[in-house]
Design a protein around this motif. Sequence first.
Motif, mmCIF file in Angstrom:
data_model
loop_
_atom_site.group_PDB
_atom_site.id
_atom_site.type_symbol
_atom_site.label_atom_id
_atom_site.label_comp_id
_atom_site.label_asym_id
_atom_site.label_seq_id
_atom_site.Cartn_x
_atom_site.Cartn_y
_atom_site.Cartn_z
ATOM 1 N N MET A 3 0.773 -1.213 -0.027
ATOM 2 C CA MET A 3 0.087 0.113 0.083
ATOM 3 C C MET A 3 0.916 1.063 0.028
ATOM 4 S SD MET A 3 -2.700 -1.724 0.264
ATOM 5 C CE MET A 3 -4.059 -0.558 0.640
ATOM 6 N N PHE A 4 0.446 2.326 -0.674
ATOM 7 C CA PHE A 4 1.370 3.610 -0.862
ATOM 8 C C PHE A 4 0.697 4.726 -0.403
ATOM 9 C CE2 PHE A 4 2.479 0.103 -3.976
ATOM 10 C CZ PHE A 4 3.907 0.074 -3.926
ATOM 11 N N ARG A 5 1.009 5.444 0.653
ATOM 12 C CA ARG A 5 0.439 6.313 1.207
ATOM 13 C C ARG A 5 0.250 7.737 0.277
ATOM 14 N NH1 ARG A 5 0.646 7.018 6.623
ATOM 15 N NH2 ARG A 5 0.722 9.126 6.408
ATOM 16 N N ASP A 6 1.283 7.833 -0.604
ATOM 17 C CA ASP A 6 1.003 8.988 -1.634
ATOM 18 C C ASP A 6 -0.087 8.896 -2.469
ATOM 19 O OD1 ASP A 6 2.542 10.478 -0.277
ATOM 20 O OD2 ASP A 6 4.582 9.746 -1.278
ATOM 21 N N LEU A 7 -0.486 7.706 -2.698
ATOM 22 C CA LEU A 7 -1.437 7.110 -4.165
ATOM 23 C C LEU A 7 -2.853 7.388 -3.615
ATOM 24 C CD1 LEU A 7 0.190 4.141 -5.780
ATOM 25 C CD2 LEU A 7 0.634 6.612 -6.487
ATOM 26 N N LYS A 8 -3.644 7.468 -4.336
ATOM 27 C CA LYS A 8 -5.066 7.644 -4.087
ATOM 28 C C LYS A 8 -5.719 6.073 -4.033
ATOM 29 C CE LYS A 8 -6.205 11.605 -6.554
ATOM 30 N NZ LYS A 8 -4.835 12.100 -7.014
ATOM 31 N N VAL A 9 -6.846 6.033 -3.106
ATOM 32 C CA VAL A 9 -7.382 4.718 -2.862
ATOM 33 C C VAL A 9 -7.702 3.798 -4.024
ATOM 34 C CG1 VAL A 9 -9.509 3.539 -1.995
ATOM 35 C CG2 VAL A 9 -8.643 5.562 -0.730
ATOM 36 N N ALA A 61 -13.753 0.720 -8.766
ATOM 37 C CA ALA A 61 -13.203 0.988 -7.361
ATOM 38 C C ALA A 61 -14.518 1.660 -6.447
ATOM 39 C CB ALA A 61 -12.203 1.838 -7.335
ATOM 40 N N THR A 62 -15.265 2.396 -7.146
ATOM 41 C CA THR A 62 -16.275 3.114 -6.625
ATOM 42 C C THR A 62 -17.365 2.018 -6.390
ATOM 43 O OG1 THR A 62 -15.895 5.326 -7.446
ATOM 44 C CG2 THR A 62 -18.083 4.784 -6.615
ATOM 45 N N ALA A 63 -17.853 1.304 -7.480
ATOM 46 C CA ALA A 63 -18.702 0.094 -7.235
ATOM 47 C C ALA A 63 -18.105 -0.776 -6.320
ATOM 48 C CB ALA A 63 -18.684 -0.518 -8.522
ATOM 49 N N LEU A 64 -17.134 -1.334 -6.450
ATOM 50 C CA LEU A 64 -16.463 -2.131 -5.390
ATOM 51 C C LEU A 64 -16.655 -1.780 -3.820
ATOM 52 C CD1 LEU A 64 -14.761 -5.172 -4.552
ATOM 53 C CD2 LEU A 64 -12.731 -3.857 -5.175
ATOM 54 N N LEU A 65 -16.115 -0.564 -3.597
ATOM 55 C CA LEU A 65 -16.342 -0.320 -2.181
ATOM 56 C C LEU A 65 -17.560 -0.001 -1.676
ATOM 57 C CD1 LEU A 65 -13.490 2.903 -2.465
ATOM 58 C CD2 LEU A 65 -13.487 0.630 -1.100
ATOM 59 N N ALA A 66 -18.756 0.265 -2.561
ATOM 60 C CA ALA A 66 -20.058 0.111 -2.451
ATOM 61 C C ALA A 66 -20.643 -0.919 -1.892
ATOM 62 C CB ALA A 66 -20.765 1.018 -3.301
ATOM 63 N N ARG A 67 -20.254 -2.039 -2.939
ATOM 64 C CA ARG A 67 -20.606 -3.320 -2.757
ATOM 65 C C ARG A 67 -20.170 -3.915 -1.502
ATOM 66 N NH1 ARG A 67 -18.216 -8.169 -4.719
ATOM 67 N NH2 ARG A 67 -16.830 -7.109 -6.063
ATOM 68 N N LEU A 68 -18.945 -3.619 -0.987
ATOM 69 C CA LEU A 68 -18.488 -4.165 0.183
ATOM 70 C C LEU A 68 -18.906 -3.273 1.594
ATOM 71 C CD1 LEU A 68 -14.704 -4.895 -0.967
ATOM 72 C CD2 LEU A 68 -16.648 -6.601 -0.415
ATOM 73 N N ASN A 69 -19.688 -2.206 1.174
ATOM 74 C CA ASN A 69 -20.275 -1.413 2.293
ATOM 75 C C ASN A 69 -19.123 -0.736 3.127
ATOM 76 O OD1 ASN A 69 -23.170 -2.562 2.274
ATOM 77 N ND2 ASN A 69 -22.149 -4.279 2.850
ATOM 78 N N ILE A 70 -18.241 -0.176 2.194
ATOM 79 C CA ILE A 70 -16.977 0.569 2.594
ATOM 80 C C ILE A 70 -17.131 1.949 2.355
ATOM 81 C CG2 ILE A 70 -14.493 0.959 2.522
ATOM 82 C CD1 ILE A 70 -14.286 -2.041 1.984
ATOM 83 N N PRO A 71 -17.428 2.908 3.391
ATOM 84 C CA PRO A 71 -17.535 3.999 3.128
ATOM 85 C C PRO A 71 -16.472 4.984 2.894
ATOM 86 C CG PRO A 71 -18.057 3.958 5.178
ATOM 87 C CD PRO A 71 -17.637 2.674 4.827
ATOM 88 N N ILE A 72 -15.769 4.957 1.772
ATOM 89 C CA ILE A 72 -14.309 5.676 1.673
ATOM 90 C C ILE A 72 -14.324 5.929 0.072
ATOM 91 C CG2 ILE A 72 -11.922 5.437 1.271
ATOM 92 C CD1 ILE A 72 -12.130 3.234 3.643
ATOM 93 N N ASN A 73 -14.331 7.306 0.089
ATOM 94 C CA ASN A 73 -13.865 7.959 -1.346
ATOM 95 C C ASN A 73 -12.680 7.439 -2.065
ATOM 96 O OD1 ASN A 73 -13.619 9.801 -3.603
ATOM 97 N ND2 ASN A 73 -13.873 11.556 -2.469
ATOM 98 N N PRO A 74 -12.896 6.892 -3.367
ATOM 99 C CA PRO A 74 -11.609 6.116 -3.949
ATOM 100 C C PRO A 74 -10.733 7.352 -4.298
ATOM 101 C CG PRO A 74 -13.568 6.356 -5.610
ATOM 102 C CD PRO A 74 -14.093 6.650 -4.016
ATOM 103 N N MET A 75 -11.123 8.521 -4.424
ATOM 104 C CA MET A 75 -10.369 9.533 -4.549
ATOM 105 C C MET A 75 -9.350 10.276 -3.584
ATOM 106 S SD MET A 75 -10.171 9.980 -7.958
ATOM 107 C CE MET A 75 -9.444 11.642 -8.164
ATOM 108 N N ALA A 76 -9.793 9.688 -2.298
ATOM 109 C CA ALA A 76 -8.737 9.964 -1.282
ATOM 110 C C ALA A 76 -7.476 9.511 -1.281
ATOM 111 C CB ALA A 76 -9.559 9.468 0.184
ATOM 112 N N VAL A 77 -6.563 10.382 -0.755
ATOM 113 C CA VAL A 77 -5.337 9.784 -0.403
ATOM 114 C C VAL A 77 -4.989 8.832 0.479
ATOM 115 C CG1 VAL A 77 -2.796 10.587 0.032
ATOM 116 C CG2 VAL A 77 -4.384 12.116 -1.659
ATOM 117 N N MET A 78 -4.209 7.897 0.246
ATOM 118 C CA MET A 78 -4.321 6.701 1.037
ATOM 119 C C MET A 78 -3.704 7.146 2.643
ATOM 120 S SD MET A 78 -4.914 3.452 1.249
ATOM 121 C CE MET A 78 -4.851 2.181 2.189
ATOM 122 N N GLY A 79 -2.645 8.017 2.761
ATOM 123 C CA GLY A 79 -1.793 8.389 3.554
ATOM 124 C C GLY A 79 -2.755 9.341 4.475
ATOM 125 N N GLU A 80 -3.800 9.753 3.914
ATOM 126 C CA GLU A 80 -4.651 10.857 4.896
ATOM 127 C C GLU A 80 -5.753 9.984 5.671
ATOM 128 O OE1 GLU A 80 -6.091 13.760 2.126
ATOM 129 O OE2 GLU A 80 -4.200 14.691 2.127
#
Length: 210
Positions: free
Chosen positions: A87-93, A118-137
């Motif tokens: 996992m890479f902190r500087d890359l987006k989700v 990624a948006t569809a996958l996160l929704a299917r897994l009930n994970i409330p995270i913006n796919p455009m968020a930066v991983m390290g944040e």
Amino acid sequence: MLELYHVGCRVSSEFYLRDISLTLKAGECIAIMGRNASGKSTLFSLLIGLHQKDSGEICINGKKMPPLSPQEAVNQGILLLGQNQPMFRDLKVYENIYFGNEITKGRILDNAKMRQEATALLARLNIPINPMAVMGELGYAQQQLVQLAKAVCSGTKLVLLDEPSAHMDAAGKKSLWAAIQSMKKDGRSFLYITHDPEEVLAVADQAAFM
């Protein structure tokens, strides 16, 4: 999906696993419980090839396996969450989720498609995270959830979880458990080390004690 028959593994002159037997079905979660130093994490190290068994048999999908190397464990779809998922902190989700499994259009990365998927996958897994968020944040709990999404993207069949909710608040735990339940419906299996009876009731189909 996974069968252990009387597996033994000597780690040192003072510590070894002995006579471990377990059957895990596809789409099932087994909680691994036991006091500290009973060998729970060592069992996971054995399954991802960091230690080699000295006795017994390991079968995956009904096939007897030779001693597993780390690469062979990955090839068989076994993942220890947090250890063999880069996992890479500087890359987006979404970039982290698809790292190593990138979607391309010709020779060019298809970022729009990866964001959409990624948006569809996160929704299917009930994970409330913006796919455009930066991983390290992201907080610890959110990073664990992204790793679960990456496990789905990379085709993982067996996820090993070693007390993943130890540093999570109540909301983070509920999101983790919801994602696991969604992945189980897809036929993915889990071994889940925990000391928390609440977690056993939330996600496990069986509990095994070491």
